[in-house]
Scaffold this motif. Sequence first.
Motif, PDB file in Angstrom:
ATOM      1  N   PRO A   2      -0.703   4.574  11.370  1.00  0.00           N
ATOM      2  CA  PRO A   2      -1.261   4.145  12.662  1.00  0.00           C
ATOM      3  C   PRO A   2      -2.765   3.911  12.628  1.00  0.00           C
ATOM      4  O   PRO A   2      -3.286   3.028  13.326  1.00  0.00           O
ATOM      5  CB  PRO A   2      -0.895   5.306  13.602  1.00  0.00           C
ATOM      6  CG  PRO A   2       0.282   5.953  12.967  1.00  0.00           C
ATOM      7  CD  PRO A   2       0.051   5.835  11.496  1.00  0.00           C
ATOM      8  N   PHE A   3      -3.488   4.692  11.843  1.00  0.00           N
ATOM      9  CA  PHE A   3      -4.933   4.519  11.740  1.00  0.00           C
ATOM     10  C   PHE A   3      -5.275   3.317  10.852  1.00  0.00           C
ATOM     11  O   PHE A   3      -6.202   2.560  11.136  1.00  0.00           O
ATOM     12  CB  PHE A   3      -5.567   5.792  11.172  1.00  0.00           C
ATOM     13  CG  PHE A   3      -5.274   7.019  11.979  1.00  0.00           C
ATOM     14  CD1 PHE A   3      -6.011   7.295  13.134  1.00  0.00           C
ATOM     15  CD2 PHE A   3      -4.259   7.889  11.619  1.00  0.00           C
ATOM     16  CE1 PHE A   3      -5.741   8.425  13.890  1.00  0.00           C
ATOM     17  CE2 PHE A   3      -3.978   9.017  12.374  1.00  0.00           C
ATOM     18  CZ  PHE A   3      -4.726   9.286  13.517  1.00  0.00           C
ATOM     19  N   ALA A   4      -4.502   3.141   9.787  1.00  0.00           N
ATOM     20  CA  ALA A   4      -4.738   2.006   8.891  1.00  0.00           C
ATOM     21  C   ALA A   4      -4.435   0.682   9.575  1.00  0.00           C
ATOM     22  O   ALA A   4      -5.025  -0.350   9.236  1.00  0.00           O
ATOM     23  CB  ALA A   4      -3.888   2.145   7.632  1.00  0.00           C
ATOM     24  N   ALA A   5      -3.536   0.701  10.551  1.00  0.00           N
ATOM     25  CA  ALA A   5      -3.166  -0.534  11.242  1.00  0.00           C
ATOM     26  C   ALA A   5      -4.364  -1.188  11.923  1.00  0.00           C
ATOM     27  O   ALA A   5      -4.411  -2.415  12.063  1.00  0.00           O
ATOM     28  CB  ALA A   5      -2.079  -0.244  12.274  1.00  0.00           C
ATOM     29  N   GLN A   6      -5.345  -0.402  12.335  1.00  0.00           N
ATOM     30  CA  GLN A   6      -6.531  -0.947  12.980  1.00  0.00           C
ATOM     31  C   GLN A   6      -7.321  -1.842  12.032  1.00  0.00           C
ATOM     32  O   GLN A   6      -8.048  -2.732  12.470  1.00  0.00           O
ATOM     33  CB  GLN A   6      -7.427   0.206  13.479  1.00  0.00           C
ATOM     34  CG  GLN A   6      -8.736  -0.217  14.118  1.00  0.00           C
ATOM     35  CD  GLN A   6      -8.550  -0.899  15.459  1.00  0.00           C
ATOM     36  OE1 GLN A   6      -7.431  -1.130  15.892  1.00  0.00           O
ATOM     37  NE2 GLN A   6      -9.638  -1.231  16.123  1.00  0.00           N
ATOM     38  N   TRP A   7      -7.166  -1.627  10.738  1.00  0.00           N
ATOM     39  CA  TRP A   7      -7.922  -2.389   9.751  1.00  0.00           C
ATOM     40  C   TRP A   7      -7.106  -3.512   9.116  1.00  0.00           C
ATOM     41  O   TRP A   7      -7.556  -4.122   8.147  1.00  0.00           O
ATOM     42  CB  TRP A   7      -8.440  -1.457   8.652  1.00  0.00           C
ATOM     43  CG  TRP A   7      -9.530  -0.540   9.107  1.00  0.00           C
ATOM     44  CD1 TRP A   7     -10.161  -0.545  10.318  1.00  0.00           C
ATOM     45  CD2 TRP A   7     -10.113   0.533   8.360  1.00  0.00           C
ATOM     46  NE1 TRP A   7     -11.094   0.459  10.377  1.00  0.00           N
ATOM     47  CE2 TRP A   7     -11.095   1.131   9.189  1.00  0.00           C
ATOM     48  CE3 TRP A   7      -9.899   1.041   7.080  1.00  0.00           C
ATOM     49  CZ2 TRP A   7     -11.853   2.218   8.771  1.00  0.00           C
ATOM     50  CZ3 TRP A   7     -10.661   2.113   6.670  1.00  0.00           C
ATOM     51  CH2 TRP A   7     -11.633   2.701   7.498  1.00  0.00           C
ATOM     52  N   VAL A   8      -5.938  -3.790   9.632  1.00  0.00           N
ATOM     53  CA  VAL A   8      -5.122  -4.878   9.088  1.00  0.00           C
ATOM     54  C   VAL A   8      -5.619  -6.195   9.686  1.00  0.00           C
ATOM     55  O   VAL A   8      -5.246  -6.578  10.799  1.00  0.00           O
ATOM     56  CB  VAL A   8      -3.627  -4.666   9.398  1.00  0.00           C
ATOM     57  CG1 VAL A   8      -2.804  -5.859   8.907  1.00  0.00           C
ATOM     58  CG2 VAL A   8      -3.134  -3.389   8.740  1.00  0.00           C
ATOM     59  N   ILE A   9      -6.479  -6.871   8.956  1.00  0.00           N
ATOM     60  CA  ILE A   9      -7.081  -8.132   9.393  1.00  0.00           C
ATOM     61  C   ILE A   9      -7.117  -9.085   8.205  1.00  0.00           C
ATOM     62  O   ILE A   9      -6.668  -8.757   7.111  1.00  0.00           O
ATOM     63  CB  ILE A   9      -8.501  -7.910   9.960  1.00  0.00           C
ATOM     64  CG1 ILE A   9      -9.356  -7.150   8.944  1.00  0.00           C
ATOM     65  CG2 ILE A   9      -8.455  -7.167  11.291  1.00  0.00           C
ATOM     66  CD1 ILE A   9     -10.801  -6.955   9.369  1.00  0.00           C
ATOM     67  N   ASP A  10      -7.667 -10.274   8.426  1.00  0.00           N
ATOM     68  CA  ASP A  10      -7.706 -11.288   7.368  1.00  0.00           C
ATOM     69  C   ASP A  10      -8.370 -10.765   6.099  1.00  0.00           C
ATOM     70  O   ASP A  10      -7.866 -10.946   4.990  1.00  0.00           O
ATOM     71  CB  ASP A  10      -8.469 -12.532   7.859  1.00  0.00           C
ATOM     72  CG  ASP A  10      -7.825 -13.152   9.083  1.00  0.00           C
ATOM     73  OD1 ASP A  10      -6.684 -13.612   8.977  1.00  0.00           O
ATOM     74  OD2 ASP A  10      -8.474 -13.185  10.141  1.00  0.00           O
ATOM     75  N   LEU A  20       0.811  -1.214   0.000  1.00  0.00           N
ATOM     76  CA  LEU A  20       0.000   0.000   0.000  1.00  0.00           C
ATOM     77  C   LEU A  20       0.845   1.266   0.000  1.00  0.00           C
ATOM     78  O   LEU A  20       0.451   2.289  -0.566  1.00  0.00           O
ATOM     79  CB  LEU A  20      -0.935   0.003   1.212  1.00  0.00           C
ATOM     80  CG  LEU A  20      -1.908  -1.183   1.312  1.00  0.00           C
ATOM     81  CD1 LEU A  20      -2.724  -1.091   2.593  1.00  0.00           C
ATOM     82  CD2 LEU A  20      -2.826  -1.247   0.101  1.00  0.00           C
ATOM     83  N   ALA A  21       2.008   1.217   0.672  1.00  0.00           N
ATOM     84  CA  ALA A  21       2.908   2.375   0.749  1.00  0.00           C
ATOM     85  C   ALA A  21       2.153   3.637   1.165  1.00  0.00           C
ATOM     86  O   ALA A  21       2.234   4.673   0.511  1.00  0.00           O
ATOM     87  CB  ALA A  21       3.609   2.593  -0.588  1.00  0.00           C
ATOM     88  N   LEU A  22       1.435   3.539   2.275  1.00  0.00           N
ATOM     89  CA  LEU A  22       0.651   4.674   2.762  1.00  0.00           C
ATOM     90  C   LEU A  22       1.549   5.711   3.423  1.00  0.00           C
ATOM     91  O   LEU A  22       2.625   5.383   3.931  1.00  0.00           O
ATOM     92  CB  LEU A  22      -0.395   4.188   3.766  1.00  0.00           C
ATOM     93  CG  LEU A  22      -1.452   3.217   3.227  1.00  0.00           C
ATOM     94  CD1 LEU A  22      -2.324   2.700   4.368  1.00  0.00           C
ATOM     95  CD2 LEU A  22      -2.305   3.881   2.166  1.00  0.00           C
ATOM     96  N   PRO A  23       1.129   6.978   3.457  1.00  0.00           N
ATOM     97  CA  PRO A  23       1.899   8.006   4.170  1.00  0.00           C
ATOM     98  C   PRO A  23       2.064   7.647   5.647  1.00  0.00           C
ATOM     99  O   PRO A  23       1.191   7.014   6.244  1.00  0.00           O
ATOM    100  CB  PRO A  23       1.049   9.268   3.993  1.00  0.00           C
ATOM    101  CG  PRO A  23       0.225   9.009   2.774  1.00  0.00           C
ATOM    102  CD  PRO A  23      -0.049   7.542   2.768  1.00  0.00           C
ATOM    103  N   ARG A  24       3.162   8.054   6.233  1.00  0.00           N
ATOM    104  CA  ARG A  24       3.452   7.701   7.625  1.00  0.00           C
ATOM    105  C   ARG A  24       2.356   8.170   8.590  1.00  0.00           C
ATOM    106  O   ARG A  24       2.048   7.498   9.561  1.00  0.00           O
ATOM    107  CB  ARG A  24       4.798   8.302   8.046  1.00  0.00           C
ATOM    108  CG  ARG A  24       5.986   7.645   7.379  1.00  0.00           C
ATOM    109  CD  ARG A  24       7.295   8.195   7.910  1.00  0.00           C
ATOM    110  NE  ARG A  24       8.444   7.548   7.297  1.00  0.00           N
ATOM    111  CZ  ARG A  24       8.982   6.414   7.744  1.00  0.00           C
ATOM    112  NH1 ARG A  24       8.478   5.822   8.813  1.00  0.00           N
ATOM    113  NH2 ARG A  24      10.025   5.895   7.124  1.00  0.00           N
ATOM    114  N   ALA A  25       1.777   9.329   8.310  1.00  0.00           N
ATOM    115  CA  ALA A  25       0.743   9.859   9.204  1.00  0.00           C
ATOM    116  C   ALA A  25      -0.523   9.005   9.194  1.00  0.00           C
ATOM    117  O   ALA A  25      -1.287   9.009  10.157  1.00  0.00           O
ATOM    118  CB  ALA A  25       0.399  11.293   8.806  1.00  0.00           C
TER     119      ALA A  25
END
Length: 250
Positions: free
Chosen positions: A116-124, A108-113
Motif C-alpha cells: 500500500p505504501f509502495a503504490a504511492q510511488w507507482v508512476i511513469d 518487485l514481489a514486495l511484502p503485502r504490508a
Amino acid sequence: MAAEQTTLADVRDVDTQGTKPDGAVVRDALGVGIAVGLSGFAFGVTSAGSGLTLLQTCALSLLVFTGASQFALVGALAAGGSPLTAAAGAFFLGVRNAFYGLRLSQLLALPRAVRPFAAQWVIDETAAVSLAQPTRRSARIGFLVTGLSLYVLWNLTTLLGALGAESIGDTNAWGLDAAGPAVFLALLAPMLRTGTERMVAGLAVLLGLGLLPFLPAGVPVLVAALAAPAVLWAQGRRGAPRGDVPEGGR
C-alpha cells in the motif's frame, strides 16, 4: 581438463550475466529522480497561478503525486473548465499507473504490508527505471531510489514554486505550464517502439490539440483516450498487422 575449465567458465558467465552493480542502479535512479523532480517547481508556479492555494497545491503533490495528472488538473482549471471535468481528465491520465502496478507487483514481489505504501510511488518514472533492470534486486533498488528522490524533490520544488509564484509574475509568459507535459512526452517517446503504439500516440495528439478550440477545457484529454480503441478497431477491420514486434528485434 580443458573441457572442465570451459564448463566452469560457462557457469560463471551464466551466474554473472544480466547483473548490474548497485551503484550503477542508484546513479541511474537518482538521475531520473532529480531531473524530473525539479519540474515540480513549474507545477507549483502553474498551480498557484491558476488560483489554487498553497495548501491545495502542496496537497496535490503529496497525495496525487503524478505530474501529468496534476498539470492536466490545474491546466483545465486555469482555462476555465469545471472542477468535475478537470478531475475527470486527471483521473483518466492517472489510470495508466494501475497498469504499471500490475506489472511492478510481479517484478518487485514486495511484502503485502509494504505494497500500500509502495503504490504511492507507482508512476511513469519508477516504472521505467524498474522495468529497465535485469534482476529483481536491482529493480527494487531502482524503484526505491527513484521513488524516494522524486517524491522528496517534487514536493519540495512544488512548495518553492507556489511560494515564488508572486515574484515570477505572469506564469503564462514563462510557459512553465508546458514543462510537465514536456517531461511526460520525453519519458513516453522511447516507449513507442511499434507502429501501433505510434499510431495511437499520433491520433491522441491530433484529437487533443485539434479539439481544443471547440470543446471545454479538460474534455479534449478525455476524447484523446479513445485513440487506442479506435486504432485497434481500424486495424482489425483492415486485417493489418498490429506491429506488436518492436523494430530491430522480436
